[in-house]
Design an enzyme around this catalytic site. Structure first.
Site, PDB file in Angstrom:
ATOM      1  CG  PHE A 179      -5.532   6.794   4.659  1.00 55.53           C
ATOM      2  CD1 PHE A 179      -5.776   7.824   5.548  1.00 55.53           C
ATOM      3  CD2 PHE A 179      -5.518   5.497   5.158  1.00 55.53           C
ATOM      4  CE1 PHE A 179      -6.001   7.586   6.896  1.00 55.53           C
ATOM      5  CE2 PHE A 179      -5.744   5.245   6.492  1.00 55.53           C
ATOM      6  CZ  PHE A 179      -5.979   6.285   7.372  1.00 55.53           C
ATOM      7  CE  LYS A 180      -3.591   5.662   8.694  1.00 57.48           C
ATOM      8  NZ  LYS A 180      -3.006   4.826   9.709  1.00 57.48           N
TER       9      LYS A 180
END
Length: 477
Positions: A105-106
Site C-alpha cells: 500500500f505504500k
C-alpha cells in the site's frame, strides 16, 4: 496554507515547506491549521488520478501544477488505472492497495512523494541536496527506494530492523539499484529505527550540513496526504456497483501500525467523505487496541515478532496528529509526547478519549487467528490475502455493524508466502522463492512481476549497525 506543528513550538510554514522539512523543529508533526473546504461529491465522479490531484491541491496548495505531478507519479506504474480497486469478497469489500510497483500500500504515497518533494524544492529555490531518512517495518523502505531512485538532487537512507522484516521484504530492499540509495539494517526493532531517525533530525537541527534532511515516513505530510485518495476511490467503487447510495456511511477496517493509513481515512472524513467507523486492526502488538479502549498509551511492553511484521510497532507516530486534530491543544499534545518519551506512557483526558471513540473502534488478531482467517477466506471465497489483511478481516468480523464494511488489503500475499502457504495447507519447504512458486501453483494467483524477479538480483546493501551508529551512517554517505 499555514501548517503548524502538533506541539506548537515551531513557526508556521506553508505546505511546500512542510513537505520539505518532514518533521517540525520542535519534534512535532505538521498539520494544516484548518481543514479546507472541499467538494467531496464532485471528487467522487473523477478518475483515481483526478481524485488524487484534487485532494492534494486542497491540502498542499503551495505546490504548483499538481495535475502533472500526479500524472508523472502514477501513469503506467500500477496494474490498473483505478490504482486501488475495491472488490467484493463474501460479505465484505476488499480495497486492494497492493497493485503498485512494490506490491504494498505504500506505493500510492511513495510514488507521489518524490514528485511533491522535488516540486517543493524548486518552488522554494533550494539548490542543496535533500537527504531522505526512512525507517521501515517492511514496506515503506522498498516503496521509498523505488520512488526516489536516481531522482536528481535527492538521496535516500533506509533503515530496517535486523531480522524484523520478511525475507521477501528484505530482498526487495537489499537488491535495490540506484546511485543515490543507501540501505542498512539496524540492530533492534522498528521502534529503535524510527526513534533513531527522529534523533538524527534533532541532532542535526541548526547545524550546517551539505544537505537538507527530510523524511519519507508518514511523519511527512507529503507521505500521508496521497493516501486519502483511496478512501474516495473505494467509496466511488461502491457507488458504481450500487452497493451504497450517495451519502450512505461506510466503515473501514484498517491494518494499523504507525497510524498513518487509518489517519488518512479520518482526513477523508474531515474532507466530507461519508465515513462511518474507522476500525483500527492490530496484531498481537496491541498497544493501539489498549489505547483506543482505555485512553492509556503504554509502550512499556515487549515488541513481539509476528507474521505481520509491518505492524510490529509500539510507538505509532501518527497518533500524535489525531490527538491534535481532536483536541486542538498543542500544549496538551506536547505534554503527552514528553510523557511518552520520558516515562513510556501517557493518559489522555476523558473528554478526548470520548471524542476518539466516537470516530474509531479497535481490535487485534494474533498469528493463530490470522492464519485461520487466511485459510477460511480462501476456502470460502477463493480469495488469497496476506497476514496484515487477515488481521483487518478478523477485526472487521467482530466490529461489523449496519454499514457496509471495507477491509484494506495492504500487501500482496506473495510478500509473506510462508505464512500464507501454512494457512492454506501448502508445503513450506525450500527457499522463499520456492514457496512463492508453490503458492502460485496451488492457487493460480499470479506472482507480481517485481517479486518474481527478486531471485536473480544480487544483494547490494548488506550492512548491519547498532542503532547508535545511525547518525554516522547518514553523515558518511
Amino acid at each position: 496554507m499555514d501548517y503548524i506543528s502538533t506541539r506548537g513550538l515551531s513557526p508556521a510554514v506553508d505546505s511546500a515547506q512542510a513537505v520539505l522539512s518532514g518533521l517540525a523543529p520542535d519534534g512535532g508533526l505538521y498539520m494544516p491549521e484548518a481543514i479546507p473546504a472541499f467538494d467531496w461529491q464532485r471528487c467522487l465522479t473523477l478518475s483515481a488520478q483526478q481524485m488524487s490531484a484534487e485532494i492534494l491541491k486542497a491540502l498542499l496548495p503551495d505546490i504548483p501544477d499538481m495535475d502533472t505531478l500526479v500524472k508523472n507519479a502514477y501513469t503506467g506504474k500500477f496494474e490498473t488505472e483505478d490504482l486501488t480497486p475495491t472488490v467484493p469478497v463474501g460479505d465484505f469489500q476488499v480495497l486492494e492497495l497492493f497493485r503498485g510497483p512494490t506490491s504494498a500500500f505504500k506505493d500510492v504515497a511513495l510514488s507521489m512523494l518524490p514528485q511533491l518533494l522535488t516540486a517543493a524544492k524548486k518552488e522554494k529555490g533550494i539548490a542543496e541536496e535533500i537527504r531522505i531518512l526512512t525507517a521501515t517495518s517492511g514496506d515503506t523502505g522498498k516503496a521509498a527506494l523505488v520512488g526516489f531512485r536516481d531522482v536528481p538532487g535527492v538521496s535516500i537512507c533506509v533503515f530496517y530492523p535486523y531480522g524484523g522484516v520478511s525475507q521477501v521484504q528484505r530482498a526487495q530492499m537489499v537488491t535495490q539499484e540506484g546511485s543515490n540509495v543507501h540501505v542498512c539494517a539496524v540492530e533492534g526493532n522498528f521502534d529503535d529505527a524510527q526513534t533513531g531517525v527522529k534523533n538524527i533530525f534533532a541532532a542535526c537541527q541548526g547545524k550546517r550540513l551539505p544537505f537538507l534532511l527530510s523524511s519519507a515516513n508518514s511523519i511527512n505530510i507529503g507521505r500521508l496526504a496521497p493516501q486519502i485518495m483511496y478512501y474516495f476511490r473505494s467509496y466511488a467503487d461502491l457507488l458504481a456497483r450500487k452497493t451504497i447510495a450517495l451519502g450512505d456511511k461506510v466503515d473501514f477496517s484498517v491494518p494499523t501500525g504507525n497510524f498513518g493509513d487509518i489517519l488518512a481515512g479520518y482526513l477523508a472524513k474531515r474532507l466530507g467523505l461519508p465515513v462511518g467507523k474507522l476500525i483500527c486492526a492490530s496484531n498481537a502488538n496491541n498497544v493501539l487496541t489498549d489505547f483506543l479502549t482505555t485512553g492509556v498509551y503504554d509502550r512499556r511492553r515487549p515488541l513481539l515478532k509476528t507474521t505481520s511484521p509491518s505492524m510490529d510497532i509500539l510507538v505509532s507516530s501518527n497518533l500524535e496528529r489525531l490527538l491534535y486534530l481532536l483536541s486542538g491543544d498543542t500544549a496538551l499534545v506536547a505534554g503527552l509526547m514528553k510523557d511518552l518519551n520520558e516515562q513510556g506512557f501517557y493518559k489522555v483526558p476523558d473528554s478526548l478519549l470520548a471524542a476518539i471513540q466516537a470516530e474509531f473502534a479497535a481490535g487485534y488478531c494474533d498469528d493463530a487467528r490470522a492464519e485461520n482467517y487466511i485459510g477460511k477466506v480462501y476456502r470460502d471465497h477463493g480469495y488469497l490475502m496476506d497476514p496484515h489483511t487477515a488481521c483487518g478481516w478478523a477485526v472487521a468480523e467482530r466490529q461489523k455493524g449496519e454499514n457496509p464494511m471495507v477491509v484494506l488489503s495492504t500487501a500482496s500475499p506473495y510478500k509473506f508466502s510462508t505464512a500464507v502457504l501454512t494457512a492454506i495447507g501448502g508445503d513450506t519447504s525450500g527457499s522463499e522463492y520456492d514457496r512463492m512458486e508453490r503458492l502460485r501453483a496451488l492457487t493460480g494467483v499470479p506472482i507480481p512481476a517485481n517479486l518474481a524477479a527478486l531471485r536473480e538480483k544480487p544483494e547490494r546493501h548488506t550492512g548491519v549497525i547498532p542503532k547508535e551508529k545511525m547518525l554516522e551512517f547518514v553523515l558518511g554517505r
